[in-house]
Design a protein around this motif. Structure first.
Motif, PDB file in Angstrom:
ATOM      1  N   ALA A  40      -5.610  -6.062  -8.496  1.00 29.16           N
ATOM      2  CA  ALA A  40      -6.630  -7.043  -8.877  1.00 29.16           C
ATOM      3  C   ALA A  40      -7.264  -7.664  -7.641  1.00 29.16           C
ATOM      4  O   ALA A  40      -8.418  -8.082  -7.676  1.00 29.16           O
ATOM      5  N   ASN A  41      -6.536  -7.714  -6.543  1.00 29.90           N
ATOM      6  CA  ASN A  41      -7.013  -8.458  -5.369  1.00 29.90           C
ATOM      7  C   ASN A  41      -7.580  -7.562  -4.270  1.00 29.90           C
ATOM      8  O   ASN A  41      -7.806  -8.006  -3.163  1.00 29.90           O
ATOM      9  N   LEU A  42      -7.768  -6.273  -4.556  1.00 25.32           N
ATOM     10  CA  LEU A  42      -8.357  -5.365  -3.569  1.00 25.32           C
ATOM     11  C   LEU A  42      -9.621  -4.745  -4.147  1.00 25.32           C
ATOM     12  O   LEU A  42      -9.724  -4.531  -5.351  1.00 25.32           O
ATOM     13  N   LYS A  43     -10.572  -4.429  -3.271  1.00 31.81           N
ATOM     14  CA  LYS A  43     -11.808  -3.831  -3.771  1.00 31.81           C
ATOM     15  C   LYS A  43     -11.621  -2.336  -4.047  1.00 31.81           C
ATOM     16  O   LYS A  43     -12.380  -1.728  -4.785  1.00 31.81           O
ATOM     17  N   TRP A  44     -10.573  -1.730  -3.418  1.00 32.79           N
ATOM     18  CA  TRP A  44     -10.297  -0.319  -3.683  1.00 32.79           C
ATOM     19  C   TRP A  44      -9.649  -0.213  -5.054  1.00 32.79           C
ATOM     20  O   TRP A  44      -8.609  -0.828  -5.309  1.00 32.79           O
ATOM     21  N   LYS A  45     -10.228   0.575  -5.926  1.00 34.86           N
ATOM     22  CA  LYS A  45      -9.798   0.580  -7.325  1.00 34.86           C
ATOM     23  C   LYS A  45      -8.902   1.780  -7.626  1.00 34.86           C
ATOM     24  O   LYS A  45      -8.767   2.688  -6.809  1.00 34.86           O
ATOM     25  N   GLY A  46      -8.335   1.777  -8.797  1.00 31.64           N
ATOM     26  CA  GLY A  46      -7.543   2.911  -9.262  1.00 31.64           C
ATOM     27  C   GLY A  46      -6.176   2.961  -8.609  1.00 31.64           C
ATOM     28  O   GLY A  46      -5.557   1.919  -8.364  1.00 31.64           O
ATOM     29  N   ILE A  47      -5.732   4.174  -8.306  1.00 34.92           N
ATOM     30  CA  ILE A  47      -4.392   4.367  -7.774  1.00 34.92           C
ATOM     31  C   ILE A  47      -4.473   4.745  -6.298  1.00 34.92           C
ATOM     32  O   ILE A  47      -5.069   5.769  -5.936  1.00 34.92           O
ATOM     33  N   LEU A  48      -3.895   3.898  -5.454  1.00 39.44           N
ATOM     34  CA  LEU A  48      -3.926   4.136  -4.007  1.00 39.44           C
ATOM     35  C   LEU A  48      -2.596   4.765  -3.590  1.00 39.44           C
ATOM     36  O   LEU A  48      -1.535   4.153  -3.741  1.00 39.44           O
ATOM     37  N   ARG A  49      -2.662   5.998  -3.081  1.00 34.00           N
ATOM     38  CA  ARG A  49      -1.435   6.723  -2.720  1.00 34.00           C
ATOM     39  C   ARG A  49      -0.985   6.324  -1.317  1.00 34.00           C
ATOM     40  O   ARG A  49      -1.200   7.039  -0.348  1.00 34.00           O
ATOM     41  N   VAL A  50      -0.328   5.195  -1.244  1.00 38.56           N
ATOM     42  CA  VAL A  50      -0.031   4.582   0.047  1.00 38.56           C
ATOM     43  C   VAL A  50       0.978   5.399   0.853  1.00 38.56           C
ATOM     44  O   VAL A  50       0.705   5.778   1.999  1.00 38.56           O
ATOM     45  N   THR A  51       2.119   5.694   0.274  1.00 39.66           N
ATOM     46  CA  THR A  51       3.151   6.360   1.090  1.00 39.66           C
ATOM     47  C   THR A  51       2.715   7.785   1.441  1.00 39.66           C
ATOM     48  O   THR A  51       2.889   8.223   2.572  1.00 39.66           O
ATOM     49  N   GLU A  52       2.118   8.485   0.488  1.00 39.78           N
ATOM     50  CA  GLU A  52       1.658   9.850   0.747  1.00 39.78           C
ATOM     51  C   GLU A  52       0.653   9.884   1.907  1.00 39.78           C
ATOM     52  O   GLU A  52       0.758  10.711   2.817  1.00 39.78           O
ATOM     53  N   GLU A  53      -0.312   8.970   1.873  1.00 37.60           N
ATOM     54  CA  GLU A  53      -1.332   8.931   2.927  1.00 37.60           C
ATOM     55  C   GLU A  53      -0.739   8.481   4.262  1.00 37.60           C
ATOM     56  O   GLU A  53      -1.112   8.991   5.326  1.00 37.60           O
ATOM     57  N   LEU A  54       0.206   7.533   4.194  1.00 41.67           N
ATOM     58  CA  LEU A  54       0.814   7.072   5.447  1.00 41.67           C
ATOM     59  C   LEU A  54       1.672   8.169   6.070  1.00 41.67           C
ATOM     60  O   LEU A  54       1.747   8.304   7.290  1.00 41.67           O
ATOM     61  N   GLN A  55       2.335   8.953   5.207  1.00 44.24           N
ATOM     62  CA  GLN A  55       3.197  10.029   5.741  1.00 44.24           C
ATOM     63  C   GLN A  55       2.378  11.086   6.488  1.00 44.24           C
ATOM     64  O   GLN A  55       2.909  11.786   7.338  1.00 44.24           O
TER      65      GLN A  55
END
Lengths: 320, 320
Positions: free
Chosen positions: A86-101
């Motif tokens: 709700a508090n970010l402008k990036w919507k939907g599902i953010l694949r944080v660990t996958e992208e960080l890896q």
């Protein structure tokens, strides 16, 4: 020999905080940068990696990074994602660990802020050695992290410990999500304000708080008024502590924690919130729990709890 | 090769049930005997050991007993005791496992009946492979067992999961222990009766239930009346399901179970209790839990759940 450290990241709507932390909770540099300003999610991750690499380079110590922990709202621990924040402008599902890896070759874990706080309490704080405890974070809302059998409870889909949403009154205050009576409408920084406004409506008592708009009123003003003997301010804390104490007594019937730890803005009000909470918790605890549940300030209270909590995820994983 | 079996013991106020159970939940003989009649606690234990030894001797299978599990009210799992039992004439602290170990050389574990039911569900029932679930036993009172991260939650002093005592209305019905508003006053066989009497008081509707005294009324009468279209009986089930559904939605915010399992007399009412409970649970679940929490009948419903649950303690211990 190099010193093992974890990277702790706290992603907030405005700022992202990053720090380098050892197993004892010592910080080897920390910084923050704007989360969303003029960048997409991948640019944000690039900046994040650049930022902690700089922190490590700048440090005079010989550091060996063993992993990264991320705290963020709407995080799903199992999937390594932030989902529909709700508090970010990036919507939907953010694949944080996958992208960080893709950018970092050590393990990355993510959880929500309140869960991170609970793990932080267990690794660095006052819950060391405890198998069963609950951390309650009292900010704008009420967050929580529940540890049982020495492990954080994530539940079936990583949405356990949303205790701010437990309904205490089905005909009560609006709570968001089109619901009524959620605990955080009564117990949080906002809850305290709502309690003040309830009392200003309910009573005829004179109070300095009658001079503040809802938007201008905040916790420090209420605490100062209470310290000066203002009856509404004192009663608002009493009422907030009553709601919280009753709730903690109820939570005890669920997981019987050894202790509840309070953290966050409202917890900083000290005796004003701890005393009524303790009084009502003890009053409402069932006889067989008496003197078997502690109410304590978090050991992370005046530290950088968000970074520490996130970094603690790494040590917790190495432990299990 | 001999077949590994566990002894399951359920100590009730009137009868003690004993059975021999394999890892699949197959029973190799079971029996029961009066718990307290004319004997002290040690004589009771002697009789218990004599009883299961006879069961083993009588069996045609080649059995190897690997341990014993005991279910009993007021059991303390950590200390292996029954403490201040309300339903037994033996007072104070009964050192069950310690005394049994003098008479039996395999591991002995004890827990309360509802916790045993949860472990039974995990080992033999419908919760096989689930890491997070809750069993609710609906008898005279409301008992519960909570499993998170694949382990039963006992809490700090073995008193977790007393969900029948969670307060749903601080001005509500008397609940025992000098308290008001505990969930089991609304949701249990007794709770259903109390709901009937509330409705008989509240409404003017005609009902066959107006011919029954509180002491004469029981669940089967209410179910039969509901099946014949009696408005009070139907409404009483609706109300009971509403209280339970709301409570399950609230419990979900705590540990986010994959499923709730209902067991016990009231659960046998089938659709009368399951349908309203499911309806209200779904209505009150927060959006992010939708379709992620099941409501299911216990897989132990028509079996000897008490013996099975107790015996499951043994297999659960061997697992960890």
């Amino acid at each position: 020999m190099s010193l093992k450290v974890a990277i702790g990241v706290d992603i907030g709507g405005t700022l992202t905080k990053v720090g380098i932390v050892d197993l004892e909770g010592n910080m080897y540099g920390h910084t923050e940068f704007p989360t969303q300003k003029g960048k997409d999610f991948k640019q944000f991750l690039d900046e994040l990696v650049h930022t902690f690499n700089q922190l490590i380079e700048k440090s005079s110590a010989d550091l060996e990074v063993v992993g990264m922990g991320v705290g963020a709202p709407n995080a799903n621990y199992y999937r390594g994602t932030i989902e529909h924040p709700a508090n970010l402008k990036w919507k939907g599902i953010l694949r944080v660990t996958e992208e960080l890896q893709k950018r970092f070759d050590k393990p990355v874990h993510i959880t929500n802020d309140a869960n991170a706080a609970a793990i932080g309490e267990m690794i660095y704080g006052e819950a060391k050695g405890m198998q069963d405890f609950i951390v309650i974070t009292l900010g704008t809302g009420l967050g929580s992290g529940v540890v049982s059998n020495g492990k954080l409870i994530y539940g079936y889909d990583s949405q356990a410990a949303e205790l701010g949403h437990i309904v205490i009154d089905y005909n009560g205050r609006w709570t968001g999500l089109d619901r009524r009576g959620g605990l955080e409408a009564y117990v949080s920084s906002t809850g305290l304000k709502r309690n003040v406004f309830f009392l200003l409506c309910d009573s005829l008592k004179d109070s300095v708080l009658r001079d503040y708009s809802f938007n201008d009123l905040h916790g420090e003003i209420i605490t100062k008024a209470a310290e000066e003997g203002d009856p509404i301010a004192i009663e608002a804390y009493e009422l907030t502590g009553k709601y919280l104490g009753q709730a903690l007594a109820n939570f005890t019937t669920f997981s019987h924690p050894e202790a509840f730890f309070l953290l966050g803005g409202l917890a900083k009000a000290g005796k004003w919130i701890f005393e009524p909470t303790k009084k009502y918790m003890d009053e409402y605890l069932l006889p067989f729990y008496k003197d078997k549940v502690k109410l304590l300030p978090s050991g992370m209270m005046d530290k950088n709890a968000a970074i520490l909590g996130a970094s603690a995820l790494v040590w917790d994983h190495l432990k299990h």
